[in-house]
Design a protein around this motif. Sequence first.
Motif, mmCIF file in Angstrom:
data_model
loop_
_atom_site.group_PDB
_atom_site.id
_atom_site.type_symbol
_atom_site.label_atom_id
_atom_site.label_comp_id
_atom_site.label_asym_id
_atom_site.label_seq_id
_atom_site.Cartn_x
_atom_site.Cartn_y
_atom_site.Cartn_z
ATOM 1 N N LYS A 2 4.447 -11.972 1.370
ATOM 2 C CA LYS A 2 3.688 -12.014 0.117
ATOM 3 C C LYS A 2 2.911 -10.720 -0.070
ATOM 4 O O LYS A 2 2.349 -10.162 0.883
ATOM 5 N N GLN A 3 2.867 -10.264 -1.325
ATOM 6 C CA GLN A 3 2.034 -9.136 -1.708
ATOM 7 C C GLN A 3 1.401 -9.426 -3.062
ATOM 8 O O GLN A 3 2.010 -10.099 -3.887
ATOM 9 N N ALA A 4 0.191 -8.895 -3.269
ATOM 10 C CA ALA A 4 -0.425 -8.943 -4.594
ATOM 11 C C ALA A 4 -0.193 -7.587 -5.241
ATOM 12 O O ALA A 4 -0.753 -6.576 -4.809
ATOM 13 N N ARG A 17 8.320 -10.268 -1.327
ATOM 14 C CA ARG A 17 9.117 -9.073 -1.105
ATOM 15 C C ARG A 17 9.614 -9.051 0.334
ATOM 16 O O ARG A 17 9.104 -9.772 1.194
ATOM 17 N N ASP A 18 10.598 -8.209 0.584
ATOM 18 C CA ASP A 18 11.071 -8.048 1.955
ATOM 19 C C ASP A 18 10.030 -7.308 2.784
ATOM 20 O O ASP A 18 9.330 -6.419 2.278
ATOM 21 N N VAL A 123 1.750 -4.185 6.213
ATOM 22 C CA VAL A 123 1.584 -2.836 5.682
ATOM 23 C C VAL A 123 2.424 -1.878 6.520
ATOM 24 O O VAL A 123 2.373 -1.907 7.759
ATOM 25 N N ARG A 124 3.191 -1.045 5.828
ATOM 26 C CA ARG A 124 3.965 0.010 6.489
ATOM 27 C C ARG A 124 3.115 1.277 6.525
ATOM 28 O O ARG A 124 2.661 1.759 5.490
ATOM 29 N N VAL A 125 2.914 1.807 7.722
ATOM 30 C CA VAL A 125 2.152 3.045 7.887
ATOM 31 C C VAL A 125 3.144 4.193 8.029
ATOM 32 O O VAL A 125 3.911 4.237 8.999
#
Length: 343
Positions: A2-4, A17-18, A123-125
């Motif tokens: 899930k993302q906002a 989303r993936d 979160v992708r860094v």
Amino acid sequence: MKQAVLLQPNDLRVVERDVPALAEGEVLVKVTAALLCGTDLRIYTGRKTKNVTLPSVLGHETAGVVVDANGPLPDGVALGNQVCIYPLVPCGECVACRKGHPNICRNRVAFGYQLDGGLSQYVRVPANARQNIVPLPGVSAAEAALVEPLACALNGQNLAKVKGADAILVVGCGPLGLMHIRLAKAQGVPTVIAVDPNEARHEIARASGADLVLVPGDDTPAQVLAATDGGVDVVILAIGRVEALTPYLGILAPGARISAFAGFNSGDVLSIVANDIHYNEYEVVGASSCRLENFHAVADLVTAGKLHVADLVGTQLPLDRVHDALDLVASGKDLRVGVDPWL
């Protein structure tokens, strides 16, 4: 996951989303707390657009657990570590970076602005931000996420030379004002005075270490002056209203510093008599975001128990209730509001 996602001002949607695939050098963090501040609110409502790329996943006050990496992890970081994420990625080449001000880099990108931020389950860094991952063991997720605003407060205090001051005045006792009070005491300031019209905040201001807490009024400057040895050395404007400073311009000690710490409305003008600055050697300093070294310094204070912040954490809501969280931020009735993406 899930993302906002903020598609456009006032159009924020929780979507599926993936989980991001990792390119070489990238790190995946499972978000456990994402706090919200006034900047997030301004981006959400469209009052702040500079450096913001829509659609965007907001959230620059983020804590989580390192769960995957494509390649070696940064020094001092291991899988399973609780971490906070320094949100800025400076270019290293612009005039601000070359002059030692990477936090105001002219070409910076940031989590919650151009990079997907903390209002997400993961979160992708990016590889060029791996050094932004700062371990923070032994505290709650929300406390870990508080490192970002605390680091901003520390940056402001360093610029205003708070350490070594005899007396400072904090104008505004919202969450950032309270952080300023605690940091000033942690840095050994003998007299910390706070002013706020909301008397409900006075008790926590005192608990934060304020030696005197006052309601602004006609006699407030005189009360502040009486509590100091010839005036205050530093005034920190922790509320975005320039007129809140005016009553205290007459009680500054020689060589005092004025910190325009809060964000202000576009076009606001801070009015100070030029000869007062000239003859009293006053300094007026700004403070924008923070530096990576501020992040590490605050993380050390929090993990060592020298800076207690758990009671500054306000309501934490599920990601599905992110609109309620933003409404609560707008109300100003709570402390640091945020979301737990896994509730």
